[in-house]
Design an enzyme around this catalytic site. Structure first.
Site, PDB file in Angstrom:
ATOM      1  N   SER A 138     -21.951 -17.495   7.556  1.00  0.00           N
ATOM      2  CA  SER A 138     -20.598 -18.002   7.273  1.00  0.00           C
ATOM      3  C   SER A 138     -20.673 -19.511   7.188  1.00  0.00           C
ATOM      4  O   SER A 138     -21.580 -20.123   7.775  1.00  0.00           O
ATOM      5  CB  SER A 138     -19.655 -17.624   8.422  1.00  0.00           C
ATOM      6  OG  SER A 138     -18.439 -18.335   8.307  1.00  0.00           O
ATOM      7  N   TYR A 151     -17.712 -16.377  17.676  1.00  0.00           N
ATOM      8  CA  TYR A 151     -18.112 -15.964  16.321  1.00  0.00           C
ATOM      9  C   TYR A 151     -18.892 -17.083  15.642  1.00  0.00           C
ATOM     10  O   TYR A 151     -19.973 -16.861  15.087  1.00  0.00           O
ATOM     11  CB  TYR A 151     -16.849 -15.628  15.516  1.00  0.00           C
ATOM     12  CG  TYR A 151     -17.085 -15.337  14.054  1.00  0.00           C
ATOM     13  CD1 TYR A 151     -17.480 -14.071  13.642  1.00  0.00           C
ATOM     14  CD2 TYR A 151     -16.885 -16.323  13.078  1.00  0.00           C
ATOM     15  CE1 TYR A 151     -17.686 -13.794  12.284  1.00  0.00           C
ATOM     16  CE2 TYR A 151     -17.087 -16.052  11.728  1.00  0.00           C
ATOM     17  CZ  TYR A 151     -17.486 -14.783  11.335  1.00  0.00           C
ATOM     18  OH  TYR A 151     -17.693 -14.511  10.004  1.00  0.00           O
TER      19      TYR A 151
HETATM   20  N1  LIG Z   1     -14.181 -12.528   5.001  1.00  0.00           N
HETATM   21  C1  LIG Z   1     -14.526 -13.762   5.336  1.00  0.00           C
HETATM   22  O1  LIG Z   1     -13.708 -14.697   5.265  1.00  0.00           O
HETATM   23  C2  LIG Z   1     -15.924 -14.049   5.775  1.00  0.00           C
HETATM   24  C3  LIG Z   1     -16.348 -15.384   5.811  1.00  0.00           C
HETATM   25  C4  LIG Z   1     -17.631 -15.673   6.235  1.00  0.00           C
HETATM   26  C5  LIG Z   1     -18.485 -14.658   6.623  1.00  0.00           C
HETATM   27  N2  LIG Z   1     -18.052 -13.364   6.588  1.00  0.00           N
HETATM   28  C6  LIG Z   1     -18.987 -12.325   7.033  1.00  0.00           C
HETATM   29  O2  LIG Z   1     -19.072 -11.323   6.049  1.00  0.00           O
HETATM   30  C7  LIG Z   1     -19.490 -10.107   6.655  1.00  0.00           C
HETATM   31  C8  LIG Z   1     -18.602  -8.972   6.148  1.00  0.00           C
HETATM   32  O3  LIG Z   1     -17.279  -9.181   6.591  1.00  0.00           O
HETATM   33  P1  LIG Z   1     -15.999  -8.830   5.696  1.00  0.00           P
HETATM   34  O4  LIG Z   1     -15.248 -10.078   5.504  1.00  0.00           O
HETATM   35  O5  LIG Z   1     -16.405  -8.046   4.528  1.00  0.00           O
HETATM   36  O6  LIG Z   1     -15.119  -7.960   6.705  1.00  0.00           O
HETATM   37  P2  LIG Z   1     -14.981  -6.381   6.890  1.00  0.00           P
HETATM   38  O7  LIG Z   1     -14.408  -5.749   5.676  1.00  0.00           O
HETATM   39  O8  LIG Z   1     -14.275  -6.200   8.190  1.00  0.00           O
HETATM   40  O9  LIG Z   1     -16.492  -5.905   6.997  1.00  0.00           O
HETATM   41  C9  LIG Z   1     -17.195  -5.847   8.180  1.00  0.00           C
HETATM   42  C10 LIG Z   1     -18.098  -4.642   8.099  1.00  0.00           C
HETATM   43  O10 LIG Z   1     -18.962  -4.638   9.235  1.00  0.00           O
HETATM   44  C11 LIG Z   1     -19.055  -3.299   9.694  1.00  0.00           C
HETATM   45  N3  LIG Z   1     -19.317  -3.300  11.132  1.00  0.00           N
HETATM   46  C12 LIG Z   1     -18.695  -4.018  12.099  1.00  0.00           C
HETATM   47  N4  LIG Z   1     -19.169  -3.672  13.296  1.00  0.00           N
HETATM   48  C13 LIG Z   1     -20.123  -2.735  13.089  1.00  0.00           C
HETATM   49  C14 LIG Z   1     -20.963  -1.968  13.935  1.00  0.00           C
HETATM   50  N5  LIG Z   1     -20.925  -2.092  15.271  1.00  0.00           N
HETATM   51  N6  LIG Z   1     -21.813  -1.079  13.375  1.00  0.00           N
HETATM   52  C15 LIG Z   1     -21.847  -0.928  12.038  1.00  0.00           C
HETATM   53  N7  LIG Z   1     -21.091  -1.601  11.173  1.00  0.00           N
HETATM   54  C16 LIG Z   1     -20.220  -2.489  11.705  1.00  0.00           C
HETATM   55  C17 LIG Z   1     -17.717  -2.654   9.375  1.00  0.00           C
HETATM   56  O11 LIG Z   1     -17.847  -1.259   9.190  1.00  0.00           O
HETATM   57  P3  LIG Z   1     -17.336  -0.183  10.277  1.00  0.00           P
HETATM   58  O12 LIG Z   1     -16.159  -0.793  10.978  1.00  0.00           O
HETATM   59  O13 LIG Z   1     -17.011   1.011   9.479  1.00  0.00           O
HETATM   60  O14 LIG Z   1     -18.495   0.028  11.190  1.00  0.00           O
HETATM   61  C18 LIG Z   1     -17.323  -3.332   8.083  1.00  0.00           C
HETATM   62  O15 LIG Z   1     -17.706  -2.564   6.967  1.00  0.00           O
HETATM   63  C19 LIG Z   1     -19.403 -10.328   8.161  1.00  0.00           C
HETATM   64  O16 LIG Z   1     -20.687 -10.593   8.686  1.00  0.00           O
HETATM   65  C20 LIG Z   1     -18.547 -11.577   8.266  1.00  0.00           C
HETATM   66  O17 LIG Z   1     -18.799 -12.306   9.441  1.00  0.00           O
HETATM   67  C21 LIG Z   1     -16.810 -13.033   6.165  1.00  0.00           C
END
Ligand SMILES: NC(=O)c1ccc[n+]([C@@H]2O[C@H](COP(=O)([O-])OP(=O)(O)OC[C@H]3O[C@@H](n4cnc5c(N)ncnc54)[C@H](OP(=O)(O)O)[C@@H]3O)[C@@H](O)[C@H]2O)c1
Length: 251
Positions: A138, A151
């Site tokens: 991130s 985080y």
């Molecule tokens: N959106 C943003 O603004 C942003 C910015 C910077 C970085 N990121 C990073 O991008 C990545 C994806 O996030 P996103 O924004 O796409 O949010 P999201 O839709 O909430 O995706 C997070 C994913 O992680 C999975 N996950 C969480 N805990 C888990 C566990 N214990 N075991 C297996 N799977 C798990 C969830 O699947 P299940 O709940 O089905 O397990 C979900 O599919 C993350 O690493 C986040 O930190 C996001």
């Protein structure tokens, strides 16, 4: 990274950025296997993308991780790309008492799990003619967001780990990439409708373009000022960034 002809495993591929990357890579003719805990999300993603595969996996369970990685290597001997995308982001209180459950689950999901998963795959990856490990970190790895201090710390830590691993694997067939997204419209911190966040489709399109030539970091244009922050002026920038964020929340 070459963007065709791979066999790719993506954690958290049933939603948000993980699903977006999975679909974009699937469209380019790669074999894509997604994972997550919520079967419904995996099922919907597979239904929308015939030929994609999935596996249910809680990345916080080390035994399940080991078993799943072994099974994946057996089932997909040409697996050559691992994208560590699963993550959680919760608001915390660095100025007060940190909830221990939040602390442990955030460090476990965002830091321990990607290290464990990669470590379980790495000997297999080294045997592939070309392989990639990618960590989704991130921009807050470079400018901590104080309302999610734990985080932010996990993302800074995975940035650090990726640099060490890249160095150690520099003479192997495995490249180590870090995808550092800005704020993107997903369910993370309920940002799906957030106007200030980048639309998911734009983020995925720019990320796919950047992936074509990336050898270290994958950054979309709006992420670059934050990525370029560390240095002697870092502390002033951190305050300014957080003041702006707090002011926006108070509006
Ligand atoms: N959106 C943003 O603004 C942003 C910015 C910077 C970085 N990121 C990073 O991008 C990545 C994806 O996030 P996103 O924004 O796409 O949010 P999201 O839709 O909430 O995706 C997070 C994913 O992680 C999975 N996950 C969480 N805990 C888990 C566990 N214990 N075991 C297996 N799977 C798990 C969830 O699947 P299940 O709940 O089905 O397990 C979900 O599919 C993350 O690493 C986040 O930190 C996001």
């Amino acid at each position: 990274m070459k963007l065709t002809g791979n066999t790719i495993f993506i954690t958290g591929g049933g939603s948000g950025i993980g699903r977006g990357l999975a679909e974009a890579l699937h469209r380019r003719g790669n074999k894509v296997i997604i994972s997550g805990r919520r079967k419904q999300n995996l099922r919907e993603t597979l239904d929308a993308n015939p030929g994609m595969d999935s596996v249910v996996l809680d990345v916080n369970d080390p035994q399940q991780v080991k078993q799943t990685v072994d099974d994946l290597i057996r089932k997909y001997p040409s697996l050559n790309v691992v994208i560590n995308n699963a993550g959680i982001m919760l608001a915390d209180v660095a100025e007060g008492e940190i909830n221990d459950e939040l602390l442990v689950s955030t460090v476990s999901t965002n830091l321990l799990a990607p290290i464990r998963i990669t470590s379980a795959f790495v000997d297999h990856l080294k045997k592939q003619p070309d392989a990639t490990v990618a960590y989704v970190s991130s921009v807050v790895a470079f400018v901590p967001l104080a309302i999610t201090a734990v985080y932010s710390a996990t993302k800074a830590a995975i940035h650090s780990y990726a640099m060490s691993q890249r160095y150690k694997l520099r003479n192997s067939s495995v490249e180590v990439l870090e995808i550092a997204p800005p704020w993107v419209r997903t369910d993370l911190m309920n940002s799906r409708e957030e106007e200030r966040a980048m639309p998911l489709d734009d983020f995925i399109a720019q990320t796919m373009k950047a992936l074509e030539t990336a050898t270290t970091e994958v950054l979309v244009e709006v992420a670059k000022p934050q990525r370029n922050n560390p240095g002697p002026k870092e502390h002033g920038f951190v305050n300014q960034f957080n003041d702006m964020f707090v002011a926006a929340l108070e509006k």
